[in-house]
Structure formats: C-alpha cells, structure tokens
Design an enzyme around this catalytic site. Structure first.
Site, PDB file in Angstrom:
ATOM      1  N   CYS A  85      49.332   2.587   4.339  1.00 19.90           N
ATOM      2  CA  CYS A  85      49.110   1.831   3.107  1.00 19.90           C
ATOM      3  C   CYS A  85      50.350   1.846   2.215  1.00 19.90           C
ATOM      4  CB  CYS A  85      47.860   2.363   2.403  1.00 19.90           C
ATOM      5  SG  CYS A  85      47.310   1.254   1.089  1.00 19.90           S
ATOM      6  N   GLU A 103      42.241   5.767   9.247  1.00 18.09           N
ATOM      7  CA  GLU A 103      41.208   6.805   9.088  1.00 18.09           C
ATOM      8  C   GLU A 103      39.887   6.225   8.615  1.00 18.09           C
ATOM      9  OE1 GLU A 103      43.517   6.064   6.998  1.00 18.09           O
ATOM     10  OE2 GLU A 103      42.900   6.422   4.927  1.00 18.09           O
ATOM     11  N   ASP A 118      78.280  17.727  32.925  1.00 21.67           N
ATOM     12  CA  ASP A 118      78.595  18.845  33.829  1.00 21.67           C
ATOM     13  C   ASP A 118      79.259  19.966  33.043  1.00 21.67           C
ATOM     14  OD1 ASP A 118      78.305  17.557  36.786  1.00 21.67           O
ATOM     15  OD2 ASP A 118      79.036  16.076  35.354  1.00 21.67           O
ATOM     16  N   ASP A 157      74.312  15.137  46.829  1.00 17.86           N
ATOM     17  CA  ASP A 157      75.745  15.105  46.534  1.00 17.86           C
ATOM     18  C   ASP A 157      76.422  14.638  47.812  1.00 17.86           C
ATOM     19  OD1 ASP A 157      75.101  16.173  44.111  1.00 17.86           O
ATOM     20  OD2 ASP A 157      75.999  18.134  44.460  1.00 17.86           O
TER      21      ASP A 157
HETATM   22  O1  1PR Z   1      82.770  12.018  37.101  1.00 15.45           O
HETATM   23  O2  1PR Z   1      81.667   9.802  37.017  1.00 15.45           O
HETATM   24  O3  1PR Z   1      82.986  10.471  38.992  1.00 15.45           O
HETATM   25  O4  1PR Z   1      80.801  11.523  38.520  1.00 15.45           O
HETATM   26  C1  1PR Z   1      80.874  12.525  39.483  1.00 15.45           C
HETATM   27  C2  1PR Z   1      79.493  13.029  39.721  1.00 15.45           C
HETATM   28  O5  1PR Z   1      79.575  13.971  40.770  1.00 15.45           O
HETATM   29  C3  1PR Z   1      78.906  13.737  38.516  1.00 15.45           C
HETATM   30  O6  1PR Z   1      77.560  13.353  38.370  1.00 15.45           O
HETATM   31  C4  1PR Z   1      78.983  15.214  38.872  1.00 15.45           C
HETATM   32  O7  1PR Z   1      77.835  15.897  38.443  1.00 15.45           O
HETATM   33  C5  1PR Z   1      78.996  15.183  40.381  1.00 15.45           C
HETATM   34  N1  1PR Z   1      79.841  16.254  40.945  1.00 15.45           N
HETATM   35  C6  1PR Z   1      81.175  16.353  40.852  1.00 15.45           C
HETATM   36  N2  1PR Z   1      81.584  17.431  41.548  1.00 15.45           N
HETATM   37  C7  1PR Z   1      80.503  18.015  42.045  1.00 15.45           C
HETATM   38  C8  1PR Z   1      80.482  19.229  42.879  1.00 15.45           C
HETATM   39  O8  1PR Z   1      79.417  19.728  43.237  1.00 15.45           O
HETATM   40  N3  1PR Z   1      81.647  19.757  43.185  1.00 15.45           N
HETATM   41  N4  1PR Z   1      78.124  17.563  41.963  1.00 15.45           N
HETATM   42  C9  1PR Z   1      79.400  17.269  41.675  1.00 15.45           C
HETATM   43  C10 1PR Z   1      77.289  17.861  41.020  1.00 15.45           C
HETATM   44  C11 1PR Z   1      75.366  18.863  40.623  1.00 15.45           C
HETATM   45  C12 1PR Z   1      74.030  18.365  40.838  1.00 15.45           C
HETATM   46  C13 1PR Z   1      73.355  19.221  41.861  1.00 15.45           C
HETATM   47  C14 1PR Z   1      72.451  20.052  41.013  1.00 15.45           C
HETATM   48  C15 1PR Z   1      71.300  20.633  41.721  1.00 15.45           C
HETATM   49  N5  1PR Z   1      76.246  18.416  41.629  1.00 15.45           N
HETATM   50  O9  1PR Z   1      73.980  17.062  41.095  1.00 15.45           O
HETATM   51  O10 1PR Z   1      72.796  18.381  42.766  1.00 15.45           O
HETATM   52  O11 1PR Z   1      73.228  21.080  40.394  1.00 15.45           O
HETATM   53  O12 1PR Z   1      71.718  21.550  42.641  1.00 15.45           O
HETATM   54  P1  1PR Z   1      70.791  22.760  43.060  1.00 15.45           P
HETATM   55  O13 1PR Z   1      69.384  22.307  42.965  1.00 15.45           O
HETATM   56  O14 1PR Z   1      71.167  23.055  44.463  1.00 15.45           O
HETATM   57  O15 1PR Z   1      71.115  23.877  42.119  1.00 15.45           O
HETATM   58  P2  1PR Z   1      82.136  10.932  37.883  1.00 15.45           P
END
Ligand code: 1PR
Length: 590
Positions: A138, A237, A423, A265
């Site tokens: 209101c 209400e 990240d 990944d």
């Molecule tokens: O920076 O725009 O080129 O994006 C790169 C992408 O790649 C980002 O999303 C970044 O998170 C991912 N990335 C880069 N390096 C890594 C690496 O592992 N060295 N992976 C990476 C990120 C994190 C999660 C992972 C979870 C769950 N990996 O995606 O899957 O942590 O894992 P878990 O359940 O085993 O703990 P750009």
C-alpha cells in the site's frame, strides 16, 4: 476491516493536505527523487540472471512497523505462513534484514517524517539499492514514488472522483498482470483487496518495472517489481487465499532445485590426444618419471555416461585453452558437437575465451570464439582469466567499457549464457586489515595459527610469457609456475561482485587448495561468495563423499555443486549423490 479501511483513508487524505504545507513530506527516496532513478545507480539484476535463494535460516522476516497504524493482520498472515517476525528497532535492523516487509500504514507525510527522523529512510534506501528482498504494501508502494504534491505533477496522485468513481477505492478489484513478477503467479483473474485514495500512475519512465495495473476510473499501478524489490498497492493480508499466496511467494521465493554437475577438465596430452584429466591442486601430471598428463578417459564417452547417471549439467573445461588458441583446438569443438548429439542436459564449455591473433595475424574476437562454441553445441560458455582482467580494469576505473569478453558475450547471448570461472588460492593472514581484499575468519586455522584468509584470484599464463620467462617447454612450465597459474591483485569476493556487475549470469567457484583433495568444499569461500552475489554460484573443488554435497547445500547459498575426480575414478556415482540429497530432504532432479 471497514473501520481500518476508513482510518487509513482518512489518514491518507490528511496526508496529502499535510504534505502540501509540510516540508517533512519528502519521499522515501528523496536522494534519488524517484524509484526509477534509483535504477540507474543500482545494479538491479536482470530477471534472467536473478536467482533468489533461501536457506532454512531465512525463517524470520523483518517487519518495518513504525507505529503509525495497525499492522496486526500483516503480522498474523506472516505467522500463519510459518515465519517468525523481527521488528525493526534501529536502522541497522533494516540493513541486516534477510527479507523485509514494509506495510506502509498511515499518512504519507507522517510516514516520511518518522522514517527520516529515525534514520530508517536512509537505511531503507541503502537496503533497496542493494536489491535486497523487499515487499512494500500500500503506502509502502507509493513511498517508492514521487508524490503529486511536490515538484509539480508526480507519479502518485489522488483518484479523480469527478468521473463518478467513489474515492477512496474500498473493495475488491482485478489485476492486469503486465509482466512476470513471481509473487503474483497465483493471482490470475482473482480479485484482491484495495483501500486507498491515492495511486501511482504508469508512465514511460516506470513501465519496465510495473508488474500489474488495475482499473478504477483510470489505470493505476497495482504492483511493481525490480529484481528482489516488490511492492503492491493492494493488501495481500486481506485478500483471502490468493493474497496469502502473494505473501507466501515473497517469503518462500521459487528456488532452483540444486544441481549436481559433472566436470571434465580436458586438454591435449603429450601425444596430442584430447583427454579428460584431473589435477591435485591443479597439477594434472602424474608423479612418475615420465611425468605425463593424467588420463582419466575420453571426453565424449564420459559425458554420455554422466548424462545417463543423472548429471544435471556437464562442464568441459579446456584447461590449456588460455595459452593455446581454442579455435585451433578443433577436437574440442568436435567433442561438443558429438556430445550434444545425445546428451540432453546443459553443456558448458570454458577455456581460452578471449581475443586472439593467430600466427597469420588474423584477429579473432572473444565473441567469435564463444560463437563457435555455441554453434558446436554449448549452452553456456565459461570465462576464467579474461574475466579477471576485465574485473581488474573495471574496479580500477569504475567504467564499464562494454568491450570485455564478458560484456560482449552477455550482451549478445544473454547473461544466462555466461559463466565466470573463479580460480582462487587461499592466503592466510593474521588480521582482516592486513589486506585490501575481503577476508574471512576461517574455520580451520592456517599453518601458523592464522585466523583469517583472503582468496587470491589466479589466471592462466599465456604461452609466450611462459616461453619468455622460463624458456621451458609447456610441460615444465606447468609445474614451474604454480600449476601454470599466476596470482593476481584481486580477491574472489571483489571479482565475484565485479563480474556480476559486468553481466555474468553464473559463477563457477573453484578453490585451488581443495581441488582433487576429496576433503570437502571450501565452505568459508563458498559462503562468502554465494552470500555476496545474487547470481547462482556453483560450488566446486574438493568433493569426496556424498555428505559434502548435502553440507554445501545446507550451509551455503550455492545453487549447484560440481565434482570431477570422484566421478572419474568411480568412487561416488552421481546417482548416490542424488539419493543421498533426496534422503536428506534436499529436492533434486531424479
Ligand atoms: O582461463 O578462461 O582459459 O579458463 C580455463 C579454465 O580451465 C578455468 O575454468 C579453470 O578453472 C580451468 N583450469 C585451468 N587449469 C586447470 C588445472 O586443473 N590445472 N582446471 C583448470 C580447473 C577445477 C575444476 C575441477 C574441480 C573439481 N579444474 O574444474 O574440476 O576443482 O575437482 P574435484 O572434484 O576433483 O576436486 P580460461
């Protein structure tokens, strides 16, 4: 009820004559003059990006009853719907509210007077500017506008009784719903109860946020909605079941069912094959002499398997995309095309979304890169490193250039299509003032007993920088520079807020410290970020058991939880995560 109605009406009539002579009749939003002007200062969430989430701790609603009239019925209705009430005593109570109802009883000028004198007006302004959940009823709607007695013709004015309509309007009337406002979803053709002599009028300036109008001699505004801010001219209400449903929908906003996401990944191994890999704190290489990239399977096959097992979404992260050129990565596009042929849940792809000039000098915009991903079957793209640079620039200048990948892609494809991957690494500190970034008190103390931490964002390192700096192969540089990532002068909190402003529709919140550890999500981080933004947050990194999923949905405002390692190693099937959540009373898609 009739007596109450008459009292309200009389007060409001007095208000208007009072307001014309009183300097205290300023608007609630004097600073911004009209509600629509607030809109320019406030980053209201676009409805598409909006996600209102509630946890069980939200069972108390804050009520602003400044003592001007009877709000007993509002109180009774709130209690009837199972909510406790916290009365506002100080402006801080408004600022700390999770959900605020402002019944706005009584006279316009008197209301403003009290609100200004007590500092409540300022607090209300700040609360609404932050797009916190608000329901004005209101007068609580009218106070959002400029009154007619000030500054010439305003949005709010008295009904014209010369055309035969009795003023005040006291009775039931139907709404013409003009846009989706969530709280009116059950109203349809039902009538709701009005009692008022003044009304706000629709105009070109306010048409974006008018969610319904009503006709009583002329068409007036029956409700408005912008983001989490709602206001209704009628009395929910006093409007029977349909009115209670309006309150219920405000108190229990539609929540998305929490999602379980499988993440793959992906990167080329040393033989050049695209494989699903998985790191420990982002180190994806085996600790063997050969030091090869860990290979956990083929992307398309695993995606299909996770789809069949009940994954609500699949994410592909091309983890070396930032340093390599993703459009050169034809296998990744092929992975998307093949996966989308028979995987019918949303697919997100990330990695390397940025502007790029190839070896032949041809420039590709990030929009072209994203478009290619969308054409190949992605529903959402995820931006990591480039979003960090965009946020840093935005925080430095305060200017949205519209040129960042994030802004360009969300402008063309919509916010809902743009995820920002964060990240961060945990950096322990002894005192929150030790850094200029938002710090949290940590649940588990740091190695030297530190009680606080901030979360430093990282980016992928570009190939040429790696080459120049380290004169190493990519293999060595992966390890040499902290898993191939560089820390940046920005915290996860600052980044999350900035990218929300820039147009991100969702946040994928990783944590390098927890990645691959199986010890559970970083709850401090996820709470910090999911409370700070109103776009959905995907909790990621560290899932090791089904209980970690129920924990993250119970204790934080995360909308989804993502895992990789436990699914790839078949330690915990997706189905058991879902069954566990279901048993724990958390709604899931079965
Ligand atoms: O920076 O725009 O080129 O994006 C790169 C992408 O790649 C980002 O999303 C970044 O998170 C991912 N990335 C880069 N390096 C890594 C690496 O592992 N060295 N992976 C990476 C990120 C994190 C999660 C992972 C979870 C769950 N990996 O995606 O899957 O942590 O894992 P878990 O359940 O085993 O703990 P750009």
């Amino acid at each position: 009820m009739a007596a109450a109605a008459a009292a309200t009406t009389t007060q409001m009539d007095n208000t208007r004559s009072l307001s014309s002579i009183s300097s205290t009749s300023s608007l609630l939003f004097t600073r911004t003059n009209e509600f629509y002007k607030i809109q320019n200062r406030v980053k209201f969430k676009s409805p598409r990006a909006l996600s209102i989430r509630a946890t069980s701790s939200d069972s108390v609603v804050t009520l602003l009853d400044y003592g001007a009239g009877n709000v007993r019925s509002v109180r009774n209705a709130i209690r009837h719907l199972g909510f406790g009430i916290k009365d506002v005593q100080t402006p801080e109570d408004i600022l700390n509210a999770n959900r605020l109802i402002f019944p706005g009883v009584g006279a316009f000028a008197a209301a403003m007077d009290v609100l200004n004198k007590t500092g409540m007006a300022e607090a209300l302004c700040a609360y609404i500017e932050k797009d916190r959940p608000f329901l004005g009823i209101c007068l609580g709607l009218q106070l959002l506008f400029q009154s007619s007695e000030e500054n010439g013709p305003g949005v709010v004015g008295r009904f014209d009784s010369s055309n035969g309509f009795r003023v005040p309007q006291i009775g039931w009337n139907a709404l013409q719903i003009t846009k989706d406002s969530e709280i009116l979803d059950d109203v349809g053709d039902h009538h709701v109860y009005f009692v008022h002599s003044y009304r706000a009028m629709p105009s070109d300036d306010n048409k974006e946020w008018v969610s319904s109008t009503c006709n009583y001699g002329d068409n007036f505004i029956a409700s408005v909605r912008r983001g989490n801010v709602h206001a209704v001219q009628f009395h929910p209400e006093k409007s029977g079941d349909v009115g209670l449903s309006v309150l219920r929908r405000f108190l229990h906003p539609k929540t998305n069912i929490p999602k379980v996401i499988a993440c793959l990944d992906v990167r080329a191994n040393d033989k050049g094959d695209l494989v699903v890999t998985k790191g420990d704190q982002y180190d994806v290489r085996e600790h063997t002499k050969e030091n090869e990239v860990r290979n956990l399977g083929k992307p398309v096959e695993l995606a299909r398997q996770y789809y069949k097992e009940g994954a609500d979404e699949i994410s592909f992260l091309n983890i070396t995309g930032f340093r390599d050129f993703p459009l050169g990565d034809l296998p990744m596009l092929q992975v998307l095309r093949l996966t989308s042929e028979n995987v019918f849940v949303p697919l997100t792809v990330g990695g390397g979304i940025r502007d790029f000039t190839d070896a032949n000098g041809r420039h590709y915009s990030s929009l072209e890169v994203a478009s290619e991903y969308f054409r190949s079957g992605a529903d959402k793209i995820s931006i990591g490193s480039d979003a960090v640079y965009a946020a840093e620039d935005y925080l430095k200048t305060g200017v949205k250039t519209g040129k960042s990948s994030l802004e360009q892609i969300s402008r063309v494809y919509g916010n809902q299509a743009v995820v920002v991957s964060i990240d961060p690494r945990r950096v322990y500190i002894t005192h929150p003032n030790d850094v200029e970034f938002k710090a949290v008190r940590v649940t588990d103390l740091g190695p030297n007993g530190e009680e606080y931490a901030w979360y430093q964002c990282t980016v992928g390192i570009l190939c040429f920088i790696v080459t120049f700096l380290f004169v190493h192969t990519a293999t060595q540089s992966d390890k040499a520079v902290n898993g191939g990532r560089e820390g940046r002068p920005i915290g996860a909190y600052e980044l999350a807020k900035a990218v929300e402003d820039l147009g991100a529709g969702e946040i994928l919140l990783n944590c390098i410290d927890c990645d691959g550890q199986g010890k559970g999500f970083d709850m401090d981080l996820i709470k910090l970020i999911s409370d700070a933004v109103s776009i959905p947050v995907i909790a990621s990194s560290g899932a090791g058991a089904v209980e970690h999923f129920s924990d993250v949905f119970r204790k934080t405002n995360a909308s989804a939880a993502l895992a990789a390692g436990i699914f790839h190693r078949k330690e915990v099937p997706i189905q058991s995560v879902k069954e566990h959540l279901y048993k724990e009373g958390i709604e899931v898609r079965i």
